[in-house]
Design a protein around this motif. Structure first.
Motif, short mmCIF file in Angstrom:
data_model
loop_
_atom_site.label_atom_id
_atom_site.label_comp_id
_atom_site.label_asym_id
_atom_site.label_seq_id
_atom_site.Cartn_x
_atom_site.Cartn_y
_atom_site.Cartn_z
N ALA A 196 7.77 141.43 43.46
CA ALA A 196 6.81 142.44 43.00
C ALA A 196 6.93 142.71 41.50
O ALA A 196 6.00 143.23 40.89
CB ALA A 196 7.04 143.74 43.76
N ASP A 197 8.06 142.37 40.93
CA ASP A 197 8.26 142.63 39.50
C ASP A 197 9.20 141.55 38.95
O ASP A 197 10.39 141.78 38.78
CB ASP A 197 8.87 144.04 39.34
N ASP B 225 2.03 139.27 42.03
CA ASP B 225 2.49 140.63 42.35
C ASP B 225 1.36 141.53 42.85
O ASP B 225 1.52 142.74 42.93
CB ASP B 225 3.20 141.25 41.15
#
Ligand SMILES: Nc1ncnc2c1ncn2[C@@H]1O[C@H](COP(=O)(O)OP(=O)(O)O)[C@@H](O)[C@H]1O
Ligand code: FES
Ligand SMILES: [Mg+2]
Lengths: 184, 123
Positions: free
Chosen positions: A122-123, A159
């Motif tokens: 996600a990051d 993401d």
């Protein structure tokens, strides 16, 4: 930590902090040992720092004096009659390996590894992540963010929440969480 | 069983729905979760994943959920910081999945800060 996958998340955070561009997380298990490796090409540590890194009073952070992540996983591995090793070369990268006796009564469960991997994807902070899951006697499962990005093409970022949820389900469906009657 | 190639279906669906993330960074809301060792052991990972799930469910294309390291307040973890453009940072403490959902609905969607989840004097 209640789950080894939480330790994995914590150790992988070190690799992001070390500005790695390639991070690999490997979970291997057979009837004897469950082994976790986190390999990165980040800034690494010099010999002197590396010697102290398993001691809970070492950290390069300024907000708190002690780093707990590495001492914690080392302690847990040793408690479970496993082993711990960390290799690092300044400006080249770091490899951390922790193993746990699969059927040791004190071994925390692997837990929600899919959620750990997705939390990292996600990051990605500019890094590429590879996740390998290898159970003895099973086809290895490999997920690489490079490959996912190729499938997605240029318009959809990896993401994007819908993509992350897909990846989480994909991992959950493709990995088996038990070996030889032991639940991982 | 899903395979990586199935992601193409998601891609095509998203392209047709045009639910891509808002590329205009000036109105991007950032939600940042503290993910140092104490944050993680206090429950930051389910909080982070709840935030992702809610953002997906509500199709909030201008919201980005990210991780950060140590925020220096171990006792208050899990900590979530919300950055809305042109507004002061809001820091939520002792967050769990339920509170994370409230933060998305009340603060991110409706613009009302969840006052009960802010740092209190006794903290
Ligand atoms: N993969 C890595 N690459 C470079 N440095 C690392 C890595 N892992 C750990 N370190 C160094 O060791 C320190 C201690 O790590 P850790 O025990 O996880 O505590 P913390 O991350 O909270 O400082 C880190 O602050 C960092 O300086
Ligand atoms: S060491 Fe606890 S919040 Fe950073
Ligand atoms: Mg750490």
């Amino acid at each position: 930590m209640r789950e080894l996958s939480l330790n994995i998340l914590d150790i992988a955070e070190n690799s992001f902090k070390a500005e790695a561009t390639e991070i690999e997380i490997v979970v291997k298990a057979d009837a004897n040992f469950l082994t976790i490796s986190v390999i990165d090409n980040g800034v690494g540590m010099d010999e002197e720092f590396l010697k102290r890194v398993t001691d809970p009073f070492t950290t390069s952070r300024t907000t708190r004096k002690v780093g707990m992540g590495i001492p914690l996983i080392k302690m847990q591995a040793e408690l479970c009659e496993g082993s711990f090793d960390i290799q690092s070369t300044k400006w080249v990268g770091t490899t951390l390996t922790a193993s746990f006796k699969t059927n040791h009564i004190d071994r925390p469960p692997l837990g929600d590894i899919a959620e750990t991997i997705v939390s990292l994807i996600a990051d990605l902070k500019g890094a590429e992540l590879t996740f390998r899951y290898e159970l003895e006697g099973e086809e290895p499962f490999v997920l690489s963010t490079k490959e996912v990005k190729e499938e997605l093409g240029d318009t959809i970022p990896i993401d994007t929440p819908d993509v992350l949820i897909f990846i989480k389900d994909l991992i959950k469906e493709n990995i088996k969480l038990s070996i030889g009657g032991f639940s991982l | 069983m899903k395979s990586i190639a199935d992601i193409k279906a998601i891609r095509d669906k998203m392209q047709s729905e045009i639910i891509l993330r808002d590329s205009d960074e000036t109105n991007e809301i950032r939600v940042v979760v503290g993910m140092a060792t104490c944050g993680i052991s206090a429950g930051a990972r389910p909080v982070f994943n709840t935030l992702i799930d809610e953002v997906a469910k509500r199709k909030l294309t201008n919201v980005k959920v990210t991780r950060t390291g140590c925020l220096g307040m171990c006792k208050l973890e899990p900590i979530v910081e919300v950055f809305v453009p042109n507004q002061e940072k809001v820091t939520y403490v002792h967050v769990n999945s339920e509170k994370a959902m409230d933060i998305i609905v009340n603060h991110i969607v409706n613009g009302n800060v969840c006052k009960d989840y802010l740092i209190k004097d006794e903290d």
